[in-house]
Design an enzyme around this catalytic site. Structure first.
Site, PDB file in Angstrom:
ATOM      1  N   GLU A 106       0.791  -1.234   0.000  1.00 26.82           N
ATOM      2  CA  GLU A 106       0.000   0.000   0.000  1.00 26.82           C
ATOM      3  C   GLU A 106       0.827   1.290   0.000  1.00 26.82           C
ATOM      4  OE1 GLU A 106      -3.148  -0.135   2.850  1.00 26.82           O
ATOM      5  OE2 GLU A 106      -4.026  -1.886   1.910  1.00 26.82           O
TER       6      GLU A 106
ATOM      7  N   GLU B 176      -5.467  -8.760   0.404  1.00 29.74           N
ATOM      8  CA  GLU B 176      -6.190  -8.485   1.650  1.00 29.74           C
ATOM      9  C   GLU B 176      -7.664  -8.199   1.360  1.00 29.74           C
ATOM     10  OE1 GLU B 176      -4.650  -5.426   4.272  1.00 29.74           O
ATOM     11  OE2 GLU B 176      -2.589  -5.980   3.775  1.00 29.74           O
TER      12      GLU B 176
END
Ligand SMILES: N=[N+]=NCCCCNC(=O)[C@@H]1[C@H]2[C@H](O)[C@@H](O)[C@H](O)[C@@H](CO)[C@@H]12
Length: 447
Positions: free
Chosen positions: A166, A352
């Protein structure tokens, strides 16, 4: 719709991250990370806790791998704590740190579980931060040395490597909004960080290729469908710029070697000197083998003349998780189909997906039926994307167990296993863990 309807070689796993579960924050030679420092600073973490002990995974990793085995997963995504390997960020290696990950990988393989290793999940060695952290290109060089050492030590047993988790959070959440470590609030700094992280990614992929041709590299991006709150031109314009900020600022450099022009021109008006960085972002565009997609929710935006992006988030009426994020399962299908259409062909992993709910331990049980419903709907929408020809190769539930949820501390529970912080960090399977196990064993369908 049962597990057997997914591709035969599909990876079903769970994901964790070093700072969130390991603890042992200053043991066996580990150096300080920016998250150790941030969590210890007063007022940064909502419940005043730290990751000093977390889930004590550093000492309990064999027990936790036994939980993976019990679930029946065939893959596990984890991250390596850079300061456990290089306490000062570079230079001297901490052998005990290497030994930990060596043993972790060996135990996973022994249990028939495929590792997906994330090199950087936010825990930068603090000594590098003293010299500017990701604003300093010396940190890019230090990252390459760290990555090369791990490739050498674990590349014979780890096939799937993600460089960064991220970059949007590493740059904007941590350096523009200041909500994550190191807690800086400056857009120009955030842009410099995003740039250096993208450059580090490209250089690491290139180095990996030379060191380990049989391995597979990728990057993990948190991606959101961005929807305008109305069909007005202004709201649609707001959605375009917000999509550039959240998604394309990283997708375009990684797959096209350029920043999205619509937003680059906004930043160049703000920071004239930014133009000189534009050319060198082509480095980020080293061919990768897979893209990790972290999906949690969508974003709805409307026009806002006061904001740089001319957009603001709109809170629509919807079912939400304990994080306040809208539950929007079709968004995982939408984002997977879009990535394949606009940036493919590229193997995709849902690296995720999961949710926090107010899990309560009652009579020894945690009846998290909302989480079962959340996962069921996201599994189905992932399958719908596969049916449309999208090469989704795996899915990792966030998370194996409740853990340190960054600025929320331990107040938000994402785990399939409940961690009893009042009873020696005991791991207790939630109803969702039992459900997932039955799904993985083809005992139940998703209807
Ligand atoms: N403005 N604003 N926005 C906040 C957006 C934050 C997005 N957070 C994530 O995606 C993190 C990802 C992380 O990998 C994991 O380490 C976290 O535990 C999960 C759960 O939070 C998700």
């Amino acid at each position: 719709m049962k597990r057997e309807m997914f591709p035969g070689d599909f990876l079903w796993g769970v994901a964790t991250a070093s700072y969130q579960i390991e603890g042992a924050y200053n043991e066996d030679g580990k150096g300080e990370s920016i998250w150790d420092r941030f969590a210890h600073a007063p007022g940064k973490i909502k419940d005043g806790t730290t990751g000093d002990v977390a889930c004590d995974h550093y000492h309990r990793y064999r027990e936790d791998i036994a939980l993976l085995k019990e679930l029946g997963v065939n893959a596990y995504r984890f991250s390596v704590s850079w300061p456990r390997i290089f306490p000062c960020g570079k230079g001297e290696v901490n052998q005990k740190g290497l030994d930990f990950y060596d043993a972790l990988v060996d135990e996973l393989l022994k249990q028939g579980i495929k590792p997906l290793l994330t090199l950087y999940h936010w825990d930068l060695p603090q000594p590098l931060q003293f010299h500017g952290g990701w604003t300093n290109t010396d940190t890019v060089q230090a990252f390459l040395e760290y990555a090369m050492l791990l490739f050498k030590k674990l590349g014979d047993r780890v096939e799937l490597w993600a460089t960064f988790n991220e970059p949007w959070c590493i740059s904007f959440l941590a350096h523009e909004l200041g909500e994550h470590a190191p807690g800086i609030k400056d857009l120009r700094t955030a842009l410099q960080v995003a740039h250096n992280v993208l450059v580090a990614h490209g250089k690491a992929v290139k180095a990996f290729r030379s060191e380990n041709p049989s391995g597979k590299t990728g990057i993990v991006l948190n991606l959101y469908p961005v929807h305008p709150s109305s069909e007005s031109e202004q709201d649609k314009e707001a959605a375009i710029l917000s999509d550039c900020y959240r998604n394309r600022w990283f997708l375009d450099p990684v797959f096209k070697g350029e920043y999205p022009q619509e937003l680059l021109s906004v930043y160049q008006k703000l920071y004239g000197d930014f133009a000189k960085d534009y050319e060198s972002i082509q480095v980020a565009c080293e061919k990768i083998d897979f893209l990790g997609v972290n999906y949690y929710s969508r974003e709805v935006v409307s026009h806002d003349p006061k904001s740089i992006l001319k957009s603001k988030t709109v809170k629509v009426e919807a079912k939400r998780t304990d994080m306040g994020w809208e539950i929007y399962p079709q968004g995982i299908q939408e984002i997977l189909v879009r990535i394949n259409r606009e940036y493919g062909p590229i193997d995709l992993y849902v690296t995720e997906n999961g949710a926090a709910f107010k899990d309560e331990l009652k009579d020894g049980e945690i009846r998290d039926y909302e989480r079962i419903d959340f996962l069921k709907e996201h599994f189905k929408n992932t399958y719908y994307a596969i049916q449309q020809g999208v090469p989704v190769k795996g899915y990792f539930v966030w998370s194996l167990m409740d853990n340190f949820e960054w600025a929320h501390g331990y107040s938000k529970r994402f785990g399939l296993f409940y961690v009893d912080y009042n009873d020696n960090l005991k791991r207790i399977p939630k109803e969702s863990a039992r459900w997932f196990k039955k799904f993985l064993n083809n005992e139940i369908s998703l209807e």
